[in-house]
Enzyme design. Structure first.
Site, short mmCIF file in Angstrom:
data_model
loop_
_atom_site.label_atom_id
_atom_site.label_comp_id
_atom_site.label_asym_id
_atom_site.label_seq_id
_atom_site.Cartn_x
_atom_site.Cartn_y
_atom_site.Cartn_z
CG HIS A 61 -38.93 7.68 -25.09
ND1 HIS A 61 -36.58 6.83 -24.54
CD2 HIS A 61 -38.25 8.92 -25.66
CE1 HIS A 61 -35.84 7.24 -25.76
NE2 HIS A 61 -36.81 8.18 -26.47
CG HIS A 93 -36.90 13.29 -28.45
ND1 HIS A 93 -36.08 13.21 -27.57
CD2 HIS A 93 -37.34 11.53 -28.55
CE1 HIS A 93 -36.09 12.37 -27.30
NE2 HIS A 93 -36.42 11.08 -27.68
NE ARG A 126 -37.25 16.85 -32.22
CZ ARG A 126 -36.24 15.84 -31.25
NH1 ARG A 126 -35.97 15.61 -30.75
NH2 ARG A 126 -36.37 14.49 -32.68
CG ASN A 162 -33.19 15.20 -26.95
OD1 ASN A 162 -34.07 14.91 -26.97
ND2 ASN A 162 -32.68 14.12 -28.41
CE LYS A 184 -32.56 8.36 -22.70
NZ LYS A 184 -33.44 8.65 -23.48
CG HIS A 190 -29.78 6.04 -26.73
ND1 HIS A 190 -30.55 6.91 -27.41
CD2 HIS A 190 -29.04 5.26 -27.39
CE1 HIS A 190 -30.29 6.46 -28.90
NE2 HIS A 190 -29.21 5.53 -28.40
CG HIS A 192 -35.19 4.14 -27.84
ND1 HIS A 192 -34.15 3.19 -27.16
CD2 HIS A 192 -35.01 5.08 -27.44
CE1 HIS A 192 -32.68 4.34 -26.80
NE2 HIS A 192 -33.60 5.79 -27.41
CG ASP A 224 -37.56 6.97 -29.31
OD1 ASP A 224 -37.33 8.42 -29.02
OD2 ASP A 224 -36.31 6.58 -30.14
CG HIS A 246 -34.98 15.25 -36.57
ND1 HIS A 246 -34.16 16.03 -35.79
CD2 HIS A 246 -36.03 14.01 -35.96
CE1 HIS A 246 -33.90 14.84 -35.19
NE2 HIS A 246 -34.49 14.02 -35.06
CB ALA A 279 -31.15 9.57 -35.88
#
Ligand code: NCD
Ligand code: ZN
Length: 336
Positions: free
Chosen positions: A13, A15, A17, A41, A99, A136, A171, A244, A248, A258
């Site tokens: 899992h 991200h 980007r 996402n 997802k 999620h 998560h 996870d 950012h 978040a």
């Protein structure tokens, strides 16, 4: 034990980007992980076979540019109305999971799922194609600390309506969710992050408000952390690692985004948590075996060396403030 060598780990899992950040984030994950599952996402979201294929090419070229040997797995995002053909084309494009984001539950999820009934055709297509559903599990309408518990009955409904669907609840953050996973059939598994195994809500709110530790689901109590750690070290095939990692840039964090950048510190945090539990010998099963088995994948071939060598986590890595920034961690990780 001062050096622990394990099979190259998986991160189920992460991200990565889109755009300019992708190269650095993909390279960072490839540094320690032999394989990772990229979440969908991104902007625009991965909702079609061509979208998944294009993103896969971008991620693979970023890994190649990093010079690391690592494999990217892809996922697609379930959105109401996408239809079964889009699901099957995502699977054909190589998506290893679909997802489910409850609409509004987290970063870039406004277009997510308001109710499982709104994606029943899509879930049936996943069930037929044998594509696991990654969830999620938070109800965004519940009070923040109760969101995970409030979503568990929705998982019950999904499992009842789709008796062959394989499910990963992502998560986990509460003792209650650990118990729920144990009670569900074997086709349900769960990921646990390194931050939910290491930190609590006090790291977010206890002294000074620290957005570095602000993620969904929010970090919970020390009792929850203990239950998660017990599940992670238990050796049960139902619990495996997903970082996870969700970077950012500082401006976005300052305005409340978040997500925590976990990739640079995840293996160090895991080694410390497993050592705390007296279970360093169980770490390899958690990060390098059980997730691969659930997803039906061969185990990775490479090795990762964990060494008891303290390092202080920099304030900024790849333009984002990582988890544990400024803290000294007792374990270092490097490809063996
Ligand atoms: C993630 C992100 O930033 O994409 N944020 C987070 O707080 N974990 C999305 C997610 O997995 O919830
Ligand atoms: Zn995530």
């Amino acid at each position: 034990m001062d050096i622990l060598e394990i099979r190259s780990p998986d991160d189920f899992h992460v991200h990565l980007r889109q755009g300019p950040g992708l190269a650095a984030y993909a390279a960072r994950s490839a540094e320690h992980f032999g394989r990772f599952l990229a979440m969908p996402n991104v902007v625009p979201p991965l909702v079609s076979g061509s979208g998944v294929a294009d993103y896969g090419r971008a991620v693979r070229s970023a890994i190649a540019a990093s010079g690391r040997a690592s494999t990217a797995l892809l996922s697609f995002k379930l959105v109401p109305g996408m239809g079964r053909d889009a699901v099957l084309s995502c699977a054909a494009a190589g998506a290893a999971a679909g997802k489910y984001y409850p609409a509004g539950a987290t970063t870039n999820s406004a277009d997510g799922v308001p109710d499982p009934g709104s994606v029943s055709a899509e879930l049936s297509a996943m069930e037929e194609a044998g594509v696991p559903l990654s969830i999620h599990g938070e109800d965004p309408l519940a009070p923040v600390l109760e969101r995970e518990g409030a979503f568990l009955p929705v998982v019950d409904r999904i499992l009842a309506a789709h008796p062959r669907l394989r499910v990963v609840l992502e998560h986990l953050s509460t003792a209650e969710a650990v118990e729920a996973v144990r009670a569900w059939p074997e086709r349900v598994a769960a990921t646990i992050t390194s931050h939910h195994l290491s930190f609590t809500v006090d790291d977010v709110l206890g002294e000074r408000l620290d957005p570095t530790y602000f993620c969904k689901p929010i970090l919970k109590t020390s009792k929850d952390r203990a239950a998660l750690l017990e599940a992670a070290v238990s050796g049960s095939p139902r619990f495996f690692f997903g970082s996870d990692s969700a970077p950012h840039p500082p401006a976005a964090k300052a305005s409340g985004a978040a997500g925590s950048y976990a990739a640079p510190v995840a293996m160090s945090l895991l080694a410390a948590a497993f050592e705390e539990a007296g279970a360093l010998d169980r770490l390899e099963g958690f990060v390098s075996e059980r997730g691969a088995r659930f997803y039906g994948l061969a185990l990775n071939a490479g090795r990762l060396a964990l060494e008891r060598r303290p390092w202080t986590v920099p304030e900024l890595i790849d333009g984002s403030r990582p988890l544990a920034a400024g803290r000294t961690l007792s374990w270092s990780a490097a490809r063996a």
